[in-house]
Structure formats: C-alpha cells, structure tokens
Design a protein around this motif. Sequence first.
Motif, PDB file in Angstrom:
ATOM      1  N   LEU A   1      -1.587  -3.924  14.091  1.00  0.00           N
ATOM      2  CA  LEU A   1      -1.302  -2.618  14.696  1.00  0.00           C
ATOM      3  C   LEU A   1      -2.448  -2.136  15.594  1.00  0.00           C
ATOM      4  CD1 LEU A   1       0.857  -0.184  14.485  1.00  0.00           C
ATOM      5  CD2 LEU A   1      -0.938   0.916  13.137  1.00  0.00           C
TER       6      LEU A   1
ATOM      7  N   GLU B   1     -11.975   4.331   9.428  1.00  0.00           N
ATOM      8  CA  GLU B   1     -11.034   3.326   8.932  1.00  0.00           C
ATOM      9  C   GLU B   1     -11.784   2.255   8.161  1.00  0.00           C
ATOM     10  OE1 GLU B   1      -8.408   1.705  11.822  1.00  0.00           O
ATOM     11  OE2 GLU B   1      -8.018   3.658  12.682  1.00  0.00           O
TER      12      GLU B   1
ATOM     13  N   GLY C   1       0.848  -1.194   0.000  1.00  0.00           N
ATOM     14  CA  GLY C   1       0.000   0.000   0.000  1.00  0.00           C
ATOM     15  C   GLY C   1       0.881   1.241   0.000  1.00  0.00           C
TER      16      GLY C   1
ATOM     17  N   VAL D   1      -1.412  -3.604   9.090  1.00  0.00           N
ATOM     18  CA  VAL D   1      -2.122  -2.349   9.373  1.00  0.00           C
ATOM     19  C   VAL D   1      -3.481  -2.341   8.667  1.00  0.00           C
ATOM     20  CG1 VAL D   1      -1.989   0.170   9.198  1.00  0.00           C
ATOM     21  CG2 VAL D   1       0.099  -1.165   9.583  1.00  0.00           C
TER      22      VAL D   1
ATOM     23  N   SER E   1      -0.890  -1.832  -5.746  1.00  0.00           N
ATOM     24  CA  SER E   1      -1.876  -2.557  -6.544  1.00  0.00           C
ATOM     25  C   SER E   1      -1.690  -2.117  -7.992  1.00  0.00           C
ATOM     26  CB  SER E   1      -3.278  -2.209  -6.063  1.00  0.00           C
ATOM     27  OG  SER E   1      -3.476  -0.820  -6.172  1.00  0.00           O
TER      28      SER E   1
ATOM     29  N   ASN F   1      -7.021  -3.001   7.344  1.00  0.00           N
ATOM     30  CA  ASN F   1      -8.153  -3.519   8.136  1.00  0.00           C
ATOM     31  C   ASN F   1      -8.960  -4.588   7.432  1.00  0.00           C
ATOM     32  OD1 ASN F   1      -8.109  -2.264  10.677  1.00  0.00           O
ATOM     33  ND2 ASN F   1      -8.563  -0.305   9.685  1.00  0.00           N
TER      34      ASN F   1
ATOM     35  N   THR G   1      -1.191   7.582  12.240  1.00  0.00           N
ATOM     36  CA  THR G   1      -1.079   6.123  12.064  1.00  0.00           C
ATOM     37  C   THR G   1       0.364   5.775  11.706  1.00  0.00           C
ATOM     38  OG1 THR G   1      -3.343   6.070  11.234  1.00  0.00           O
ATOM     39  CG2 THR G   1      -2.011   4.121  10.860  1.00  0.00           C
TER      40      THR G   1
ATOM     41  N   ILE H   1       0.275  -2.500   4.796  1.00  0.00           N
ATOM     42  CA  ILE H   1      -0.696  -1.409   4.951  1.00  0.00           C
ATOM     43  C   ILE H   1      -1.784  -1.483   3.885  1.00  0.00           C
ATOM     44  CG2 ILE H   1      -0.931   1.106   5.056  1.00  0.00           C
ATOM     45  CD1 ILE H   1       2.082   1.174   5.834  1.00  0.00           C
ATOM     46  N   GLY H   2      -1.407  -1.930   2.700  1.00  0.00           N
ATOM     47  CA  GLY H   2      -2.335  -1.917   1.560  1.00  0.00           C
ATOM     48  C   GLY H   2      -3.543  -2.810   1.772  1.00  0.00           C
TER      49      GLY H   2
ATOM     50  N   GLY I   1      -0.310   4.713  -0.792  1.00  0.00           N
ATOM     51  CA  GLY I   1      -1.448   5.192  -0.006  1.00  0.00           C
ATOM     52  C   GLY I   1      -1.078   6.310   0.959  1.00  0.00           C
ATOM     53  N   MET I   2      -2.087   6.755   1.681  1.00  0.00           N
ATOM     54  CA  MET I   2      -1.905   7.936   2.541  1.00  0.00           C
ATOM     55  C   MET I   2      -0.979   7.668   3.729  1.00  0.00           C
ATOM     56  SD  MET I   2      -5.465   9.976   2.688  1.00  0.00           S
ATOM     57  CE  MET I   2      -6.253   8.789   3.730  1.00  0.00           C
ATOM     58  N   ILE I   3      -1.137   6.534   4.363  1.00  0.00           N
ATOM     59  CA  ILE I   3      -0.298   6.239   5.536  1.00  0.00           C
ATOM     60  C   ILE I   3       1.157   6.111   5.103  1.00  0.00           C
ATOM     61  CG2 ILE I   3       0.173   4.559   7.371  1.00  0.00           C
ATOM     62  CD1 ILE I   3      -2.857   3.888   7.319  1.00  0.00           C
TER      63      ILE I   3
ATOM     64  N   HIS J   1      -8.851  -4.420  16.916  1.00  0.00           N
ATOM     65  CA  HIS J   1      -8.773  -3.028  16.462  1.00  0.00           C
ATOM     66  C   HIS J   1     -10.128  -2.688  15.831  1.00  0.00           C
ATOM     67  CE1 HIS J   1      -7.138   0.664  14.842  1.00  0.00           C
ATOM     68  NE2 HIS J   1      -7.559   0.331  13.651  1.00  0.00           N
TER      69      HIS J   1
HETATM   70  N1  LIG Z   1      -4.508  -0.525  12.276  1.00  0.00           N
HETATM   71  C1  LIG Z   1      -4.634   0.774  12.354  1.00  0.00           C
HETATM   72  O1  LIG Z   1      -4.412   1.397  13.390  1.00  0.00           O
HETATM   73  C2  LIG Z   1      -5.088   1.563  11.139  1.00  0.00           C
HETATM   74  C3  LIG Z   1      -5.185   2.960  11.213  1.00  0.00           C
HETATM   75  C4  LIG Z   1      -5.566   3.670  10.075  1.00  0.00           C
HETATM   76  C5  LIG Z   1      -5.854   2.983   8.891  1.00  0.00           C
HETATM   77  N2  LIG Z   1      -5.777   1.623   8.872  1.00  0.00           N
HETATM   78  C6  LIG Z   1      -6.033   0.866   7.630  1.00  0.00           C
HETATM   79  O2  LIG Z   1      -4.870   0.953   6.812  1.00  0.00           O
HETATM   80  C7  LIG Z   1      -5.239   0.718   5.449  1.00  0.00           C
HETATM   81  C8  LIG Z   1      -4.572   1.753   4.541  1.00  0.00           C
HETATM   82  O3  LIG Z   1      -5.002   3.051   4.868  1.00  0.00           O
HETATM   83  P1  LIG Z   1      -4.611   4.303   3.927  1.00  0.00           P
HETATM   84  O4  LIG Z   1      -5.248   5.484   4.556  1.00  0.00           O
HETATM   85  O5  LIG Z   1      -3.159   4.331   3.634  1.00  0.00           O
HETATM   86  O6  LIG Z   1      -5.437   3.902   2.614  1.00  0.00           O
HETATM   87  P2  LIG Z   1      -5.210   4.373   1.108  1.00  0.00           P
HETATM   88  O7  LIG Z   1      -6.474   4.000   0.388  1.00  0.00           O
HETATM   89  O8  LIG Z   1      -4.719   5.773   1.038  1.00  0.00           O
HETATM   90  O9  LIG Z   1      -4.030   3.435   0.597  1.00  0.00           O
HETATM   91  C9  LIG Z   1      -4.164   2.071   0.415  1.00  0.00           C
HETATM   92  C10 LIG Z   1      -3.267   1.672  -0.737  1.00  0.00           C
HETATM   93  O10 LIG Z   1      -3.213   0.255  -0.795  1.00  0.00           O
HETATM   94  C11 LIG Z   1      -3.213  -0.114  -2.159  1.00  0.00           C
HETATM   95  N3  LIG Z   1      -3.619  -1.508  -2.281  1.00  0.00           N
HETATM   96  C12 LIG Z   1      -4.859  -2.012  -2.394  1.00  0.00           C
HETATM   97  N4  LIG Z   1      -4.782  -3.343  -2.532  1.00  0.00           N
HETATM   98  C13 LIG Z   1      -3.478  -3.681  -2.495  1.00  0.00           C
HETATM   99  C14 LIG Z   1      -2.769  -4.896  -2.591  1.00  0.00           C
HETATM  100  N5  LIG Z   1      -3.388  -6.048  -2.790  1.00  0.00           N
HETATM  101  N6  LIG Z   1      -1.427  -4.866  -2.489  1.00  0.00           N
HETATM  102  C15 LIG Z   1      -0.777  -3.724  -2.318  1.00  0.00           C
HETATM  103  N7  LIG Z   1      -1.392  -2.520  -2.236  1.00  0.00           N
HETATM  104  C16 LIG Z   1      -2.724  -2.513  -2.318  1.00  0.00           C
HETATM  105  C17 LIG Z   1      -4.166   0.876  -2.815  1.00  0.00           C
HETATM  106  O11 LIG Z   1      -3.959   0.961  -4.195  1.00  0.00           O
HETATM  107  C18 LIG Z   1      -3.785   2.166  -2.088  1.00  0.00           C
HETATM  108  O12 LIG Z   1      -2.733   2.841  -2.763  1.00  0.00           O
HETATM  109  C19 LIG Z   1      -6.771   0.733   5.427  1.00  0.00           C
HETATM  110  O13 LIG Z   1      -7.212  -0.624   5.433  1.00  0.00           O
HETATM  111  C20 LIG Z   1      -7.143   1.399   6.747  1.00  0.00           C
HETATM  112  O14 LIG Z   1      -8.420   1.007   7.191  1.00  0.00           O
HETATM  113  C21 LIG Z   1      -5.382   0.902   9.960  1.00  0.00           C
END
Ligand SMILES: NC(=O)c1ccc[n+]([C@@H]2O[C@H](COP(=O)([O-])OP(=O)(O)OC[C@H]3O[C@@H](n4cnc5c(N)ncnc54)[C@H](O)[C@@H]3O)[C@@H](O)[C@H]2O)c1
Length: 438
Positions: A246, A437, A102, A220, A134, A222, A333, A178-179, A105-107, A278
């Motif tokens: 996490l 989330e 991921g 990470v 992805s 969800n 995060t 994370i992804g 992505g944003m994190i 979580h």
């Molecule tokens: N555990 C925690 O404390 C916690 C906290 C915040 C967010 N999260 C979770 O973290 C995840 C990511 O959050 P975000 O804000 O970065 O989301 P985001 O949508 O900005 O980024 C996710 C990225 O993952 C990529 N992705 C999707 N499927 C994939 C795969 N099979 N392989 C690799 N990459 C893939 C997407 O293209 C995207 O770029 C979400 O599931 C969110 O719910 C968990």
Amino acid sequence: MAVAELTTPTWTKQGLGSSHLSYLSARTSSCRRLSFRPLRRTHSSRISCSVNQTAQAPAAVETEVPKSNKPDCFGVFCLTYDLKAEEETKSWKKLINVAVSGAAGMISNHLLFKLASGQVFGPDQPIALKLLGSERSFQALEGVAMELEDSLFPLLREVQISIDPYEVFQDVEWALLIGAKPRGPGMERAGLLDINGQIFAEQGKALNAVASRNVKVIVVGNPCNTNALICLKNAPDIPAKNFHALTRLDENRAKCQLALKAGVFYDKVSNVTIWGNHSTTQVPDFLNAKINGLPVKEVITDHKWLEEEFTEKVQKRGGVLIQKWGRSSAASTAVSIVDAIKSLVTPTPEGDWFSSGVYTDGNPYGIAEGIVFSMPCRSKGDGDYELVKDVIFDDYLLKRITKTEAELLAEKRCVAHLIGGGVAYCDLPEDTMLPGEM
Ligand SMILES: NC(=O)c1ccc[n+]([C@@H]2O[C@H](COP(=O)([O-])OP(=O)(O)OC[C@H]3O[C@@H](n4cnc5c(N)ncnc54)[C@H](O)[C@@H]3O)[C@@H](O)[C@H]2O)c1
C-alpha cells in the motif's frame, strides 16, 4: 435493483447458546421477499416481506433446533440468510471472501465497516469477512465481530475469526494484510524486518496453500514493500502480479499538498505517482503530475517548494498528525486501502493512473527486477493492472528513484533467509521508517 435490507429481526434463541440467534423475518427496501434457510432444515421457509418494524416478541420455533454447518463462523453469521437463487442472479453477485489480518487493530476498526457496508465492492456484492488476529488480540477480535453483528449490514453474510492463517485464507479472493508487530523499544529496523518478515512468510505460505488461485493481496503492515515481497516469494503458485504494497496513502497525501499549494480542490489533481518504498525515501512525482490537466510545474511555479518542501511534507504528514491527534493515521489509511481496492475493481479514468507497490519484473522503467516498488498503474476494473508507459523522467526524479531502489535492494538482502535467497546480510544505510508508522 434495490439491495436487500436487513431490519430489526424477529428472533428466537434456540437453546444453542447466546450466540445462536435465528432471524425469522426480514424485509427488503423494495418490499421483495427473502428466503430464510435455517441450517439443517430440509425446506427453505419463505418469509413474507413485512414493513412492520415494531419490536416483536420472540417467537417459538417448533422445528428441529438448527445447528450451524459452518464450524468457523461467528455468532449470528452461523445462520444463513440468503436470497432465492433466481433473485440472487438478477440482483446480487456471488459472495466474495475477504480476509483481513490485524482485524482488531486501529486501521481495521475503520476498514471493516466500510467493507461490510458495501462502500468498497458495491451495493450488490455480498461479502464474507474472515478476520485474522494474533493470540493476544483474540478477545478484541470477538469484540470486533460483535460490533459487526450489531451493525446489521445486509451484505455481510459471514464472519469468521481466527488466529490461524490457514483457516482464514481458505478460498479468499482478497487478502488485506494489515496485522504486524510494532517496533519495540531499542529495536533496529533490521529487527523489525525480520520479525514482521516471518509473519508475512507464514501468511504467504498459507495463501499459497488455501487461497483462491487469483487472490489479490494488499500488504499494509510495515515495512510493507518488503513484507509484500516476502509474501509473494512464499506463495509461488499465486501470480506475483497479484501482490501489492500500500502506497496509496502517500499518493493521497501528495495530492492534498499539491492542491493546497495550487489553491485548488484536490479533485483537480491527477497523475500522481509515488515511486519506490513506503518509507522516507519514497518519491512523490511532481514531474508527471497534473493540476487541471496541466503539468504541475506549469501551475506551481515555485519549483524550490516542489523540490525541497513538497516531498518532506508528504513524508512527515503522519508524524505531524500524531503530534496533533495523539495517535497514528488509522482512518485515512483505511480510506486509502478502500481507494486501492476500488482502483483495481473499477476502470481507471481515461488518462489518469494510481500508485501501487508492485513486483518489478518486466517493468518498462529500468528499475531493478525482483523487488516490490511503487509505480504508476492502470486497471480495466478486472482486479488486474498494467504499468503506465508514457511517463517522463529528469535527473532530479531519476536520482531519487535510484536512492529508493537501493534501499529496497538492501531490505531484500536483509530478508534473504525468508525468500529463499540464502544467508541474509543487513546493511541498511539509515532508518527510514515513516514517522508515525512503527
Ligand atoms: N502502508 C501504509 O500506508 C500504512 C499506513 C499506516 C500504518 N501502516 C502499518 O499498518 C500496520 C497496522 O497498523 P495499525 O495502526 O492498525 O496497528 P495496530 O497495532 O492498531 O493493529 C495491529 C494488529 O495486528 C495484530 N497482529 C500482530 N501480529 C499479527 C499476526 N501475526 N497476524 C494477525 N494479526 C496480527 C495485533 O494484535 C494488532 O491487533 C502497522 O505495521 C503500521 O505500521 C501502514
């Protein structure tokens, strides 16, 4: 010893396409010498340490055009820039391979730059970043890699981008997963468990096939506890103990709320456990937590607040943040992922602990085995951890722990088909995704 510092390089394009730039000079902050090894050259060419930072004209290179012997590398990271062996042993540690999924992505947009800067593994730890995205995010992944190039991090020695987990996880010592897919309109939580579960089943298989046998995995994406369970069940050759979900962001949020209520700065708050999932059934434990070394219940005498408001404040923090900020909590995060890693690579301060979602087999609390459950951990700083034994329970805490345990057992039944447990049966009682989330 000071860490080598890459500065404005003298560079040359060598007819390999725009991404193949070759660093010809570099300096260290302590004016030591670095060696530069163009790939496929027979000799290492030693470059004098230069403090002259004025822009220099591109210099012609008369040797054979170097080609990368790292087929999976990105841009400038196809070139090797390393210290002489004897300097390396004295100053820098051996390169570590860290996979981040991921990565576009944003994190990750916050996390990657912390990893590359040395904030996480230390200023003497060179790092290779292996970025998994992805198919849809591949172009964005290239953008991320370009930003990493432009940041000139001295410790960042290799960057690889790919959509194939078998490529990205090769030899990795850390995998930060994370992804994940966000929940689509109308999608039930069970649907999300299945769709993301398949991602983590595949990634577990890939880790099992190609990662370091002692890889540490932090999930990470969800629903992270059950995704971590799926991942570890699909990686039978890697110790189950090495997989984490996490919950550190929840711990950090709980510490902040306790500090606010007690009117102290948050460094005075310790021994905070998040028990369980979580999700909104998580249990931030104020019974064992301390403020200034005293039990929280002695410092915060408003027990009604502790029992009725504190937990909800922790759970809803992400949702409130979205209302204010318009987007979910990516920066904090990322910070909590850094905290989670640091808790494993540095000894836990005496008497304290940290929370992590870990495999329950052999736990001393009587929690059902075979699930990933957040519990209090301590580490000697070797990447491993042990569960804390000296915690107390009362009826209030036990009741809530039982509820989050039941939820994780239900999630496990829901993904039975992904963990070799036969036919899945989904009876999730309610939707407990944390606000913000999805
Ligand atoms: N555990 C925690 O404390 C916690 C906290 C915040 C967010 N999260 C979770 O973290 C995840 C990511 O959050 P975000 O804000 O970065 O989301 P985001 O949508 O900005 O980024 C996710 C990225 O993952 C990529 N992705 C999707 N499927 C994939 C795969 N099979 N392989 C690799 N990459 C893939 C997407 O293209 C995207 O770029 C979400 O599931 C969110 O719910 C968990």
